[in-house]
Design a protein around this motif. Structure first.
Motif, PDB file in Angstrom:
ATOM      1  N   THR A  25       0.830  -1.205   0.000  1.00  0.00           N
ATOM      2  CA  THR A  25       0.000   0.000   0.000  1.00  0.00           C
ATOM      3  C   THR A  25       0.862   1.252   0.000  1.00  0.00           C
ATOM      4  OG1 THR A  25      -0.207  -0.015   2.415  1.00  0.00           O
ATOM      5  CG2 THR A  25      -1.933  -1.117   1.145  1.00  0.00           C
ATOM      6  N   LEU A  26       2.019   1.216   0.634  1.00  0.00           N
ATOM      7  CA  LEU A  26       2.912   2.368   0.588  1.00  0.00           C
ATOM      8  C   LEU A  26       3.415   2.621  -0.831  1.00  0.00           C
ATOM      9  CD1 LEU A  26       5.149   2.024   3.769  1.00  0.00           C
ATOM     10  CD2 LEU A  26       3.450   3.775   3.291  1.00  0.00           C
ATOM     11  N   ARG A  27       3.786   1.566  -1.530  1.00  0.00           N
ATOM     12  CA  ARG A  27       4.291   1.721  -2.900  1.00  0.00           C
ATOM     13  C   ARG A  27       3.189   2.111  -3.883  1.00  0.00           C
ATOM     14  NH1 ARG A  27       9.329  -1.820  -4.297  1.00  0.00           N
ATOM     15  NH2 ARG A  27      10.328  -1.830  -2.266  1.00  0.00           N
ATOM     16  N   ALA A  28       1.942   1.798  -3.551  1.00  0.00           N
ATOM     17  CA  ALA A  28       0.816   2.136  -4.422  1.00  0.00           C
ATOM     18  C   ALA A  28       0.275   3.532  -4.118  1.00  0.00           C
ATOM     19  CB  ALA A  28      -0.297   1.099  -4.261  1.00  0.00           C
ATOM     20  N   SER A  29       0.958   4.290  -3.280  1.00  0.00           N
ATOM     21  CA  SER A  29       0.614   5.686  -2.941  1.00  0.00           C
ATOM     22  C   SER A  29      -0.772   5.796  -2.311  1.00  0.00           C
ATOM     23  CB  SER A  29       0.701   6.564  -4.180  1.00  0.00           C
ATOM     24  OG  SER A  29       1.984   6.491  -4.747  1.00  0.00           O
ATOM     25  N   GLN A  30      -1.121   4.856  -1.450  1.00  0.00           N
ATOM     26  CA  GLN A  30      -2.426   4.897  -0.805  1.00  0.00           C
ATOM     27  C   GLN A  30      -2.513   5.977   0.273  1.00  0.00           C
ATOM     28  OE1 GLN A  30      -5.235   2.953  -1.401  1.00  0.00           O
ATOM     29  NE2 GLN A  30      -4.116   2.390  -3.242  1.00  0.00           N
ATOM     30  N   TYR A  31      -1.384   6.415   0.792  1.00  0.00           N
ATOM     31  CA  TYR A  31      -1.381   7.344   1.922  1.00  0.00           C
ATOM     32  C   TYR A  31      -0.895   8.739   1.528  1.00  0.00           C
ATOM     33  CZ  TYR A  31      -1.632   2.850   4.226  1.00  0.00           C
ATOM     34  OH  TYR A  31      -2.004   1.589   4.601  1.00  0.00           O
ATOM     35  N   ASP A  32      -0.925   9.080   0.254  1.00  0.00           N
ATOM     36  CA  ASP A  32      -0.396  10.367  -0.185  1.00  0.00           C
ATOM     37  C   ASP A  32      -1.299  11.541   0.174  1.00  0.00           C
ATOM     38  OD1 ASP A  32       1.878   9.274  -1.152  1.00  0.00           O
ATOM     39  OD2 ASP A  32       1.293   9.354  -3.252  1.00  0.00           O
ATOM     40  N   ASP A  33      -2.605  11.396   0.052  1.00  0.00           N
ATOM     41  CA  ASP A  33      -3.520  12.518   0.246  1.00  0.00           C
ATOM     42  C   ASP A  33      -4.574  12.167   1.294  1.00  0.00           C
ATOM     43  OD1 ASP A  33      -4.747  14.947  -0.053  1.00  0.00           O
ATOM     44  OD2 ASP A  33      -5.844  14.383  -1.843  1.00  0.00           O
ATOM     45  N   ILE A  34      -4.145  12.002   2.527  1.00  0.00           N
ATOM     46  CA  ILE A  34      -5.068  11.632   3.600  1.00  0.00           C
ATOM     47  C   ILE A  34      -6.029  12.778   3.903  1.00  0.00           C
ATOM     48  CG2 ILE A  34      -5.223  10.981   6.030  1.00  0.00           C
ATOM     49  CD1 ILE A  34      -4.205   8.766   4.300  1.00  0.00           C
ATOM     50  N   ARG A  40     -13.054  15.284   1.181  1.00  0.00           N
ATOM     51  CA  ARG A  40     -13.867  14.962   0.013  1.00  0.00           C
ATOM     52  C   ARG A  40     -15.205  14.341   0.409  1.00  0.00           C
ATOM     53  NH1 ARG A  40     -10.692  11.252  -2.622  1.00  0.00           N
ATOM     54  NH2 ARG A  40      -9.103  12.853  -2.600  1.00  0.00           N
ATOM     55  N   ILE A  41     -15.237  13.636   1.528  1.00  0.00           N
ATOM     56  CA  ILE A  41     -16.479  12.993   1.946  1.00  0.00           C
ATOM     57  C   ILE A  41     -17.506  14.016   2.418  1.00  0.00           C
ATOM     58  CG2 ILE A  41     -15.876  12.575   4.355  1.00  0.00           C
ATOM     59  CD1 ILE A  41     -17.067   9.771   3.974  1.00  0.00           C
ATOM     60  N   LEU A  42     -17.059  15.208   2.786  1.00  0.00           N
ATOM     61  CA  LEU A  42     -17.963  16.231   3.288  1.00  0.00           C
ATOM     62  C   LEU A  42     -18.578  17.089   2.192  1.00  0.00           C
ATOM     63  CD1 LEU A  42     -15.837  17.376   6.332  1.00  0.00           C
ATOM     64  CD2 LEU A  42     -17.765  15.806   6.320  1.00  0.00           C
ATOM     65  N   ILE A  43     -18.108  16.963   0.958  1.00  0.00           N
ATOM     66  CA  ILE A  43     -18.596  17.775  -0.151  1.00  0.00           C
ATOM     67  C   ILE A  43     -19.891  17.174  -0.677  1.00  0.00           C
ATOM     68  CG2 ILE A  43     -18.102  18.597  -2.473  1.00  0.00           C
ATOM     69  CD1 ILE A  43     -15.127  18.456  -1.747  1.00  0.00           C
ATOM     70  N   ASP A  44     -20.941  17.991  -0.763  1.00  0.00           N
ATOM     71  CA  ASP A  44     -22.213  17.533  -1.326  1.00  0.00           C
ATOM     72  C   ASP A  44     -22.115  17.486  -2.842  1.00  0.00           C
ATOM     73  OD1 ASP A  44     -23.579  17.178   1.005  1.00  0.00           O
ATOM     74  OD2 ASP A  44     -24.393  19.205   1.048  1.00  0.00           O
ATOM     75  N   ASP A  45     -22.642  16.452  -3.425  1.00  0.00           N
ATOM     76  CA  ASP A  45     -22.663  16.346  -4.882  1.00  0.00           C
ATOM     77  C   ASP A  45     -23.701  17.282  -5.484  1.00  0.00           C
ATOM     78  OD1 ASP A  45     -20.681  14.460  -4.899  1.00  0.00           O
ATOM     79  OD2 ASP A  45     -22.065  12.760  -4.895  1.00  0.00           O
ATOM     80  N   ASP A  46     -24.692  17.703  -4.687  1.00  0.00           N
ATOM     81  CA  ASP A  46     -25.727  18.596  -5.196  1.00  0.00           C
ATOM     82  C   ASP A  46     -25.211  20.002  -5.453  1.00  0.00           C
ATOM     83  OD1 ASP A  46     -27.454  16.499  -4.968  1.00  0.00           O
ATOM     84  OD2 ASP A  46     -28.194  17.111  -2.996  1.00  0.00           O
TER      85      ASP A  46
END
Length: 60
Positions: A25-34, A40-46
């Motif tokens: 997971t480190l090599r796959a850049s999973q932790y780059d933009d925590i 992003r989860i707080l942004i409404d799609d509406d």
């Protein structure tokens, strides 16, 4: 006592698998933009403009 001969290597193998998965997971850049993922989860799609509604989806 014989169970220790089985569980010892098995636990070492599982530990090495966990370390390997973490390195993968480190090599796959999973932790780059925590922080970005947390916000992003707080942004409404509406709030974002979408394509105009032409009425074709409702069969009109």
């Amino acid at each position: 006592m014989n169970i220790l001969l089985l569980l010892g290597p098995f636990s070492v193998f599982l530990g090495l698998m966990a370390v390997g998965a973490f390195v993968w997971t480190l090599r796959a850049s999973q932790y780059d933009d925590i922080q970005g993922a947390a916000e992003r989860i707080l942004i409404d799609d509406d709030d974002q403009p979408g394509p105009p509604d032409t009425g074709r989806a409702r069969g009109e």
